[in-house]
Design a protein around this motif. Structure first.
Motif, PDB file in Angstrom:
ATOM      1  N   GLY A  91       0.781  -1.231   0.000  1.00 49.76           N
ATOM      2  CA  GLY A  91       0.000   0.000   0.000  1.00 49.76           C
ATOM      3  C   GLY A  91       0.816   1.287   0.000  1.00 49.76           C
ATOM      4  O   GLY A  91       0.275   2.375   0.172  1.00 49.76           O
ATOM      5  N   ILE A  92       2.110   1.181  -0.205  1.00 50.16           N
ATOM      6  CA  ILE A  92       2.970   2.372  -0.230  1.00 50.16           C
ATOM      7  C   ILE A  92       2.848   3.033  -1.608  1.00 50.16           C
ATOM      8  O   ILE A  92       2.816   2.358  -2.636  1.00 50.16           O
ATOM      9  CB  ILE A  92       4.446   1.990   0.036  1.00 50.16           C
ATOM     10  N   SER A  93       2.780   4.356  -1.619  1.00 52.26           N
ATOM     11  CA  SER A  93       2.630   5.087  -2.880  1.00 52.26           C
ATOM     12  C   SER A  93       3.905   5.013  -3.716  1.00 52.26           C
ATOM     13  O   SER A  93       4.998   4.798  -3.192  1.00 52.26           O
ATOM     14  CB  SER A  93       2.296   6.553  -2.611  1.00 52.26           C
ATOM     15  N   MET A  94       3.736   5.212  -5.028  1.00 54.97           N
ATOM     16  CA  MET A  94       4.900   5.209  -5.921  1.00 54.97           C
ATOM     17  C   MET A  94       5.864   6.338  -5.573  1.00 54.97           C
ATOM     18  O   MET A  94       7.078   6.178  -5.666  1.00 54.97           O
ATOM     19  CB  MET A  94       4.452   5.312  -7.382  1.00 54.97           C
ATOM     20  N   ARG A  95       5.322   7.460  -5.147  1.00 55.31           N
ATOM     21  CA  ARG A  95       6.172   8.586  -4.760  1.00 55.31           C
ATOM     22  C   ARG A  95       7.044   8.228  -3.564  1.00 55.31           C
ATOM     23  O   ARG A  95       8.241   8.494  -3.541  1.00 55.31           O
ATOM     24  CB  ARG A  95       5.319   9.807  -4.453  1.00 55.31           C
ATOM     25  N   ALA A  96       6.435   7.566  -2.575  1.00 59.27           N
ATOM     26  CA  ALA A  96       7.179   7.155  -1.379  1.00 59.27           C
ATOM     27  C   ALA A  96       8.211   6.078  -1.726  1.00 59.27           C
ATOM     28  O   ALA A  96       9.331   6.079  -1.200  1.00 59.27           O
ATOM     29  CB  ALA A  96       6.226   6.654  -0.304  1.00 59.27           C
ATOM     30  N   ILE A  97       7.844   5.157  -2.627  1.00 57.77           N
ATOM     31  CA  ILE A  97       8.784   4.119  -3.066  1.00 57.77           C
ATOM     32  C   ILE A  97       9.969   4.764  -3.777  1.00 57.77           C
ATOM     33  O   ILE A  97      11.124   4.407  -3.538  1.00 57.77           O
ATOM     34  CB  ILE A  97       8.084   3.094  -3.986  1.00 57.77           C
ATOM     35  N   ALA A  98       9.683   5.733  -4.636  1.00 61.53           N
ATOM     36  CA  ALA A  98      10.748   6.442  -5.354  1.00 61.53           C
ATOM     37  C   ALA A  98      11.701   7.128  -4.387  1.00 61.53           C
ATOM     38  O   ALA A  98      12.921   7.065  -4.551  1.00 61.53           O
ATOM     39  CB  ALA A  98      10.142   7.445  -6.325  1.00 61.53           C
ATOM     40  N   THR A 100      12.233   6.276  -1.274  1.00 60.05           N
ATOM     41  CA  THR A 100      12.943   5.228  -0.543  1.00 60.05           C
ATOM     42  C   THR A 100      14.106   4.671  -1.359  1.00 60.05           C
ATOM     43  O   THR A 100      15.194   4.449  -0.828  1.00 60.05           O
ATOM     44  CB  THR A 100      11.975   4.077  -0.174  1.00 60.05           C
ATOM     45  N   LEU A 101      13.866   4.442  -2.647  1.00 58.32           N
ATOM     46  CA  LEU A 101      14.891   3.848  -3.511  1.00 58.32           C
ATOM     47  C   LEU A 101      15.828   4.873  -4.130  1.00 58.32           C
ATOM     48  O   LEU A 101      16.821   4.514  -4.764  1.00 58.32           O
ATOM     49  CB  LEU A 101      14.223   3.022  -4.616  1.00 58.32           C
ATOM     50  N   GLY A 102      15.492   6.159  -3.998  1.00 56.87           N
ATOM     51  CA  GLY A 102      16.351   7.214  -4.544  1.00 56.87           C
ATOM     52  C   GLY A 102      16.310   7.314  -6.059  1.00 56.87           C
ATOM     53  O   GLY A 102      17.316   7.624  -6.696  1.00 56.87           O
ATOM     54  N   VAL A 103      15.130   7.035  -6.636  1.00 51.83           N
ATOM     55  CA  VAL A 103      14.966   7.112  -8.087  1.00 51.83           C
ATOM     56  C   VAL A 103      13.739   7.956  -8.406  1.00 51.83           C
ATOM     57  O   VAL A 103      13.006   8.378  -7.517  1.00 51.83           O
ATOM     58  CB  VAL A 103      14.815   5.711  -8.728  1.00 51.83           C
ATOM     59  N   ASP A 104      13.509   8.175  -9.681  1.00 49.55           N
ATOM     60  CA  ASP A 104      12.364   8.938 -10.133  1.00 49.55           C
ATOM     61  C   ASP A 104      11.090   8.089 -10.048  1.00 49.55           C
ATOM     62  O   ASP A 104      11.125   6.881 -10.244  1.00 49.55           O
ATOM     63  CB  ASP A 104      12.611   9.368 -11.583  1.00 49.55           C
ATOM     64  N   ARG A 105       9.969   8.721  -9.782  1.00 47.62           N
ATOM     65  CA  ARG A 105       8.679   8.029  -9.674  1.00 47.62           C
ATOM     66  C   ARG A 105       8.337   7.309 -10.976  1.00 47.62           C
ATOM     67  O   ARG A 105       7.769   6.213 -10.973  1.00 47.62           O
ATOM     68  CB  ARG A 105       7.574   9.033  -9.325  1.00 47.62           C
ATOM     69  N   LYS A 106       8.714   7.882 -12.110  1.00 49.51           N
ATOM     70  CA  LYS A 106       8.424   7.254 -13.400  1.00 49.51           C
ATOM     71  C   LYS A 106       9.173   5.932 -13.559  1.00 49.51           C
ATOM     72  O   LYS A 106       8.660   4.996 -14.166  1.00 49.51           O
ATOM     73  CB  LYS A 106       8.773   8.207 -14.542  1.00 49.51           C
ATOM     74  N   GLN A 107      10.382   5.852 -13.013  1.00 49.88           N
ATOM     75  CA  GLN A 107      11.130   4.594 -13.056  1.00 49.88           C
ATOM     76  C   GLN A 107      10.436   3.531 -12.212  1.00 49.88           C
ATOM     77  O   GLN A 107      10.379   2.365 -12.604  1.00 49.88           O
ATOM     78  CB  GLN A 107      12.559   4.791 -12.557  1.00 49.88           C
ATOM     79  N   VAL A 108       9.902   3.946 -11.066  1.00 57.77           N
ATOM     80  CA  VAL A 108       9.176   3.008 -10.208  1.00 57.77           C
ATOM     81  C   VAL A 108       7.957   2.491 -10.947  1.00 57.77           C
ATOM     82  O   VAL A 108       7.699   1.285 -10.991  1.00 57.77           O
ATOM     83  CB  VAL A 108       8.773   3.667  -8.867  1.00 57.77           C
TER      84      VAL A 108
END
Length: 120
Positions: A91-98, A100-108
Motif C-alpha cells: 500500500g505504499i505510494s509510488m512517490r514514497a517508493i521512489a 525510498t529507492l532514490g529514483v524517479d517516480r516514473k522509473q518506479v
C-alpha cells in the motif's frame, strides 16, 4: 578546379575549435578525457558531464566507449524492483517508493508495470 578557402583556426577559452554548421566544436585534451571518465565512474551523469566539459552528450558517450567504460544501467536493479513490488503490495505510494529507492517516480511505475504489479 576551385580551391578551398583556408580560414584561420577558431579558438576560444577552452582551446582549438572547428566550425561546422555555425557551431564551434570543442576538442577535449587527453587529460580532460581522463577527468571526464573519472567523473563518470564517480557517479556523475552523462548530461551533467556534457554541461561541465562544454560538449554534447554524444561526445561524452563516445569518449566513455573509446575508454572501454561500462555504462550504467538505467532504471531499477532486480533487487530494487522486488522491493518496489513488495512496498507497492503493502500500500505504499509510488512517490514514497521512489523516495525510498532514490529514483524517479516514473522509473518506479515503469518497473511495476514491467513486473506485472501494476496495470498500464
Amino acid at each position: 578546379m576551385s580551391q578551398r578557402v583556408v580560414n584561420d583556426p577558431i579558438q576560444d577559452v577552452r582551446g582549438p575549435c572547428v566550425r561546422r554548421n555555425e557551431k564551434p566544436q570543442t576538442f577535449l585534451t587527453s587529460a580532460e578525457v581522463d577527468r571526464l571518465v573519472d567523473d563518470y565512474l564517480a557517479g556523475l551523469s552523462v548530461g551533467y558531464l556534457a554541461q561541465k566539459y562544454g560538449v554534447h552528450r554524444a561526445t561524452v558517450s563516445k569518449h566513455l566507449t573509446r575508454n572501454n567504460v561500462g555504462r550504467r544501467q538505467r532504471g531499477l536493479t532486480i533487487d530494487e524492483i522486488a522491493e518496489a513490488v513488495k512496498l507497492h503490495g503493502g500500500g505504499i505510494s509510488m512517490r514514497a517508493i521512489a523516495l525510498t529507492l532514490g529514483v524517479d517516480r516514473k522509473q518506479v511505475r515503469a518497473s511495476l508495470v514491467a513486473a506485472g504489479a501494476l496495470s498500464t
